[in-house]
Design a protein around this motif. Structure first.
Motif, PDB file in Angstrom:
ATOM      1  N   PRO A   1       5.824  -8.928  -3.325  1.00 18.01           N
ATOM      2  CA  PRO A   1       4.945  -8.256  -2.360  1.00 18.01           C
ATOM      3  C   PRO A   1       5.566  -8.207  -0.960  1.00 18.01           C
ATOM      4  O   PRO A   1       6.394  -9.043  -0.605  1.00 18.01           O
ATOM      5  N   TRP A   2       5.127  -7.222  -0.181  1.00 18.30           N
ATOM      6  CA  TRP A   2       5.606  -7.047   1.186  1.00 18.30           C
ATOM      7  C   TRP A   2       4.509  -7.425   2.164  1.00 18.30           C
ATOM      8  O   TRP A   2       3.341  -7.071   1.979  1.00 18.30           O
ATOM      9  N   THR A   3       4.899  -8.117   3.251  1.00 18.93           N
ATOM     10  CA  THR A   3       3.969  -8.525   4.304  1.00 18.93           C
ATOM     11  C   THR A   3       4.384  -7.866   5.617  1.00 18.93           C
ATOM     12  O   THR A   3       5.571  -7.817   5.937  1.00 18.93           O
ATOM     13  N   VAL A   4       3.406  -7.378   6.376  1.00 15.73           N
ATOM     14  CA  VAL A   4       3.715  -6.776   7.677  1.00 15.73           C
ATOM     15  C   VAL A   4       3.982  -7.875   8.706  1.00 15.73           C
ATOM     16  O   VAL A   4       3.219  -8.835   8.810  1.00 15.73           O
TER      17      VAL A   4
ATOM     18  N   TYR B   1       8.502  -7.623   5.578  1.00 18.20           N
ATOM     19  CA  TYR B   1       9.492  -8.417   4.846  1.00 18.20           C
ATOM     20  C   TYR B   1       8.940  -8.688   3.463  1.00 18.20           C
ATOM     21  O   TYR B   1       7.723  -8.661   3.241  1.00 18.20           O
ATOM     22  N   GLN B   2       9.859  -8.951   2.526  1.00 19.37           N
ATOM     23  CA  GLN B   2       9.438  -9.119   1.136  1.00 19.37           C
ATOM     24  C   GLN B   2       9.321 -10.596   0.764  1.00 19.37           C
ATOM     25  O   GLN B   2      10.204 -11.395   1.071  1.00 19.37           O
ATOM     26  N   LEU B   3       8.243 -10.939   0.093  1.00 19.50           N
ATOM     27  CA  LEU B   3       8.063 -12.294  -0.422  1.00 19.50           C
ATOM     28  C   LEU B   3       8.889 -12.475  -1.703  1.00 19.50           C
ATOM     29  O   LEU B   3       9.357 -11.510  -2.292  1.00 19.50           O
TER      30      LEU B   3
ATOM     31  N   PRO C   1       0.839  -1.214   0.000  1.00 16.56           N
ATOM     32  CA  PRO C   1       0.000   0.000   0.000  1.00 16.56           C
ATOM     33  C   PRO C   1       0.875   1.265   0.000  1.00 16.56           C
ATOM     34  O   PRO C   1       2.078   1.198   0.257  1.00 16.56           O
TER      35      PRO C   1
END
Lengths: 171, 171
Positions: free
Chosen positions: A158-161, A152-154, A32
């Motif tokens: 995409p990035w995950t919190v 962190y980045q997959l 986002p």
């Protein structure tokens, strides 16, 4: 693994940024609208969970900061990225400094410019087509940010919190 | 505003899910791979910040839970969505129950099935084409989840994390 610490502005500002990002930002689907506080970085000699706990403790001592958008600007000709320029202040720079613990290894080494990207990875033509229009738009906006997030980045981008750090200013 | 409380599984499992989601999940760009714990919901008579603080307090008393993926399954013919079936257990159901505070108004009313969606919004033909292949894949996997996140939805669909609730099990 790649990490970052970012602030997500209010829904209002995110919605505003996304009207541009949806069309012009190749990273629209990956994260986002955000202002990067620190990163991307890797962790040296520390697991994510332990690192997050130490960063949480540091962040808890930091105060909320003012996020003041001044105008849209561009990183061209270095790169065709258009962004909302955020006025740097002592709280933002102090937070970044405080979170830069010794196990954090920054991947990129460039001067820190607080910003929210709204367009990137465009051709020169696309960039030049929209920069004039974007610059005429009035983005002036001020809000208070009281939390930042460790992400962190997959593998595919995409990035995950992983954790949320509240800036409660406890001394 | 629409909210949700979700668990993001380990990067390993998210990467695995995304190999399918990238191709077959229309919501790939809106949120990383996740298991919904509660939602989507709206808040009644409570601002987001206050609601988050109350939920945080409740979550802190809950214990980490085991996320055990059994196999891939499908919601067809109700809807063409394929998901990783997660074995329900007392901790997951208890967490959902505990977080259901009186200011939370669920938007959808259907039986709760813990799962991670990997494909959705497909035509009947697409669904039938891939369900056989997906079902043959071995998804057996177990991990411990020690945190869930409160998210809100932006106007154009993506979800942003607002707060992270650590399940520390403090009684």
């Amino acid at each position: 693994m790649k990490y970052g610490i970012v602030a997500f502005p209010s829904k209002e500002l995110q919605d505003r940024a996304n009207t541009y990002r949806k069309r012009y930002d190749a990273h629209y689907a990956l994260i986002p609208p955000h202002m990067t506080v620190l990163g991307p970085f890797t962790l040296e000699g520390k697991e994510m969970k332990e690192a997050a706990a130490e960063l949480l403790e540091v962040a808890a001592k930091q105060k909320p900061f003012e996020l003041k958008v001044m105008r849209a600007s561009t990183f061209a000709p270095i790169t065709n990225a258009i962004y909302l320029k955020i006025e740097p202040n002592d709280e933002i720079l102090g937070l970044r400094e405080a979170l830069s613990l010794d196990f954090i290894k920054n991947i990129e080494d460039h001067q820190y410019v607080p910003h929210i990207t709204i367009a990137q990875k465009m051709s020169d033509g696309e960039h030049d087509d929209i920069i004039g229009q974007v610059k005429m738009d009035n983005f002036e906006h001020t809000e208070t940010i009281d939390r930042v997030h460790l992400l962190y980045q997959l593998e595919d981008g995409p990035w995950t919190v992983y954790e949320t750090f509240t800036l409660s200013g406890d001394e």
